[in-house]
Scaffold this motif. Structure first.
Motif, PDB file in Angstrom:
ATOM      1  N   TYR A   1      52.884   8.186 -86.450  1.00  0.00           N
ATOM      2  CA  TYR A   1      52.839   9.624 -86.133  1.00  0.00           C
ATOM      3  C   TYR A   1      53.004  10.452 -87.408  1.00  0.00           C
ATOM      4  O   TYR A   1      52.317  11.454 -87.617  1.00  0.00           O
ATOM      5  CB  TYR A   1      53.925   9.957 -85.115  1.00  0.00           C
ATOM      6  CG  TYR A   1      54.025  11.428 -84.806  1.00  0.00           C
ATOM      7  CD1 TYR A   1      52.923  12.142 -84.335  1.00  0.00           C
ATOM      8  CD2 TYR A   1      55.225  12.115 -84.989  1.00  0.00           C
ATOM      9  CE1 TYR A   1      53.007  13.496 -84.062  1.00  0.00           C
ATOM     10  CE2 TYR A   1      55.323  13.465 -84.717  1.00  0.00           C
ATOM     11  CZ  TYR A   1      54.213  14.155 -84.253  1.00  0.00           C
ATOM     12  OH  TYR A   1      54.306  15.493 -84.002  1.00  0.00           O
ATOM     13  N   GLY A   2      53.888  10.009 -88.301  1.00  0.00           N
ATOM     14  CA  GLY A   2      54.092  10.717 -89.562  1.00  0.00           C
ATOM     15  C   GLY A   2      52.833  10.737 -90.413  1.00  0.00           C
ATOM     16  O   GLY A   2      52.546  11.733 -91.074  1.00  0.00           O
ATOM     17  N   ARG A   3      52.074   9.650 -90.387  1.00  0.00           N
ATOM     18  CA  ARG A   3      50.848   9.612 -91.200  1.00  0.00           C
ATOM     19  C   ARG A   3      49.815  10.619 -90.697  1.00  0.00           C
ATOM     20  O   ARG A   3      49.037  11.157 -91.470  1.00  0.00           O
ATOM     21  CB  ARG A   3      50.241   8.203 -91.193  1.00  0.00           C
ATOM     22  CG  ARG A   3      50.948   7.238 -92.140  1.00  0.00           C
ATOM     23  CD  ARG A   3      50.148   5.959 -92.318  1.00  0.00           C
ATOM     24  NE  ARG A   3      50.120   5.147 -91.121  1.00  0.00           N
ATOM     25  CZ  ARG A   3      51.051   4.267 -90.775  1.00  0.00           C
ATOM     26  NH1 ARG A   3      52.093   4.076 -91.555  1.00  0.00           N
ATOM     27  NH2 ARG A   3      50.965   3.571 -89.659  1.00  0.00           N
ATOM     28  N   THR A   4      49.816  10.894 -89.415  1.00  0.00           N
ATOM     29  CA  THR A   4      48.837  11.848 -88.877  1.00  0.00           C
ATOM     30  C   THR A   4      49.212  13.285 -89.212  1.00  0.00           C
ATOM     31  O   THR A   4      48.361  14.156 -89.261  1.00  0.00           O
ATOM     32  CB  THR A   4      48.696  11.741 -87.342  1.00  0.00           C
ATOM     33  OG1 THR A   4      49.938  12.114 -86.748  1.00  0.00           O
ATOM     34  CG2 THR A   4      48.299  10.351 -86.923  1.00  0.00           C
ATOM     35  N   SER A   5      50.493  13.546 -89.434  1.00  0.00           N
ATOM     36  CA  SER A   5      50.915  14.941 -89.632  1.00  0.00           C
ATOM     37  C   SER A   5      51.324  15.245 -91.056  1.00  0.00           C
ATOM     38  O   SER A   5      51.536  16.384 -91.418  1.00  0.00           O
ATOM     39  CB  SER A   5      52.092  15.268 -88.701  1.00  0.00           C
ATOM     40  OG  SER A   5      53.166  14.395 -88.964  1.00  0.00           O
ATOM     41  N   ARG A   6      51.410  14.216 -91.929  1.00  0.00           N
ATOM     42  CA  ARG A   6      51.965  14.420 -93.265  1.00  0.00           C
ATOM     43  C   ARG A   6      51.184  15.455 -94.073  1.00  0.00           C
ATOM     44  O   ARG A   6      49.972  15.422 -94.132  1.00  0.00           O
ATOM     45  CB  ARG A   6      51.979  13.107 -94.035  1.00  0.00           C
ATOM     46  CG  ARG A   6      52.621  13.235 -95.401  1.00  0.00           C
ATOM     47  CD  ARG A   6      52.805  11.910 -96.036  1.00  0.00           C
ATOM     48  NE  ARG A   6      53.675  11.072 -95.227  1.00  0.00           N
ATOM     49  CZ  ARG A   6      53.892   9.779 -95.456  1.00  0.00           C
ATOM     50  NH1 ARG A   6      53.301   9.189 -96.453  1.00  0.00           N
ATOM     51  NH2 ARG A   6      54.699   9.092 -94.685  1.00  0.00           N
ATOM     52  N   GLY A   7      51.925  16.331 -94.703  1.00  0.00           N
ATOM     53  CA  GLY A   7      51.308  17.327 -95.567  1.00  0.00           C
ATOM     54  C   GLY A   7      50.810  18.554 -94.813  1.00  0.00           C
ATOM     55  O   GLY A   7      50.507  19.567 -95.401  1.00  0.00           O
ATOM     56  N   GLY A   8      50.725  18.423 -93.468  1.00  0.00           N
ATOM     57  CA  GLY A   8      50.203  19.555 -92.721  1.00  0.00           C
ATOM     58  C   GLY A   8      51.291  20.433 -92.142  1.00  0.00           C
ATOM     59  O   GLY A   8      50.994  21.422 -91.472  1.00  0.00           O
ATOM     60  N   ALA A   9      52.551  20.066 -92.396  1.00  0.00           N
ATOM     61  CA  ALA A   9      53.649  20.831 -91.812  1.00  0.00           C
ATOM     62  C   ALA A   9      53.686  22.237 -92.396  1.00  0.00           C
ATOM     63  O   ALA A   9      53.452  22.449 -93.580  1.00  0.00           O
ATOM     64  CB  ALA A   9      54.967  20.129 -92.092  1.00  0.00           C
ATOM     65  N   THR A  10      53.933  23.213 -91.519  1.00  0.00           N
ATOM     66  CA  THR A  10      54.154  24.567 -92.007  1.00  0.00           C
ATOM     67  C   THR A  10      55.602  24.928 -91.700  1.00  0.00           C
ATOM     68  O   THR A  10      56.186  24.457 -90.735  1.00  0.00           O
ATOM     69  CB  THR A  10      53.212  25.579 -91.322  1.00  0.00           C
ATOM     70  OG1 THR A  10      53.383  25.480 -89.914  1.00  0.00           O
ATOM     71  CG2 THR A  10      51.766  25.308 -91.680  1.00  0.00           C
TER      72      THR A  10
END
Ligand code: SF4
Length: 268
Positions: free
Chosen positions: A21-30
């Motif tokens: 799950y972390g790989r799908t969202s990494r770097g996209g967090a606002t």
């Protein structure tokens, strides 16, 4: 006697799902839900550092937006000027002039921390927080330097180093194994409910994360935190995503033993 944190297959399955799950969202967090404030903390290293300091005891969007609002209220974002400000003057700015306009719950403490951090930046890093981490080759060095700032401490130092490593791509630190999770209330709650730990103490969460993903324990942090925010709420976990804004079930649903549905809050 040192505790033995043996890891079983079910816990490994949970960890693998968290990492996926972390790989799908990494770097996209606002962090702010405000475009200009978001750009400010991403582009300005001093604003990022102040965001880390503000991120305590208030909703994270409010904390990470605070450096931008502070700059607007001050009319500058000069570390040299902040370093020579008086605490009462800074506190007045932090409180604001309108009801509900305070940038933090603890404005006196925050004024002391911000001024102290600005002084440390000016004295040791030429007034530029980028020099805190750009000169470091290992994640451990960054953590140690950040930990020395007023209002940061070990937990936030790990969180900040992980964000630098994952989101601000230029930072190719070695020894990611130095970065562990920052066990805030959301991370601890998910670790307990997903059966990774039993009590959710800091020491237990840190030790188990290091066993589950020894090359980079910190990779478990963002996905656990995000699940705690979106599905695994304190009073009632929403495993099936009934109230999730996209109607998505919790990414851990098929592997999570759901050890507790009771209210889990933990203290700060
Ligand atoms: S499946 Fe349910 S109990 Fe388990 S982490 Fe997700 S929301 Fe929490």
């Amino acid at each position: 006697m040192k505790a033995d944190y043996a890891i079983d297959r079910r816990q490994r399955a949970v960890a693998e799902r968290l990492l996926a799950y972390g790989r799908t969202s990494r770097g996209g967090a606002t962090y702010t839900r405000h475009r200009t404030a978001e750009r400010f903390i991403r582009d300005n290293d001093n604003a990022f550092l102040f965001g880390v300091i503000f991120d305590q005891g208030i909703p994270y969007e409010r904390a990470w937006r605070a450096p931008y609002v502070l700059k607007q209220r001050l009319g500058h974002f000069s570390m040299r000027r902040i370093a020579t400000s008086s605490v009462p003057a800074l506190r007045r700015v932090l409180r604001g002039t309108t009801p509900g306009g305070a940038l933090q719950r603890f404005t006196t403490k925050m004024a002391v921390w911000l001024r102290g951090s600005a002084r440390l930046l000016v004295r040791d890093y030429a007034g530029d927080a980028g020099n805190v981490w750009n000169e470091c080759s290992t994640a451990g060095e960054v953590i140690e330097r950040l930990d020395a700032f007023p209002g940061i401490g070990p937990k936030k130092a790990h969180m900040a180093t992980r964000i630098l490593h994952e989101s601000r791509a230029a930072h190719g630190f070695r020894r990611w194994s130095d970065i562990n999770v920052a066990p805030d209330v959301h991370v601890r709650r998910v670790f307990v409910r997903a059966g990774l730990v039993t009590r959710g103490t800091y020491a237990e969460v840190l030790a188990v994360a290091a066993r589950l993903n020894p090359r980079y324990p910190g990779a478990l942090d963002e996905p656990a935190w995000s699940i705690g925010q979106s599905w695994c709420r304190p009073s009632r976990p929403d495993c099936d995503g009934r109230t999730h804004r996209e109607g998505r079930p919790c990414p851990l649903r098929s592997v999570c033993p759901r050890t507790s549905h009771s209210r889990l809050t933990f203290g700060y």
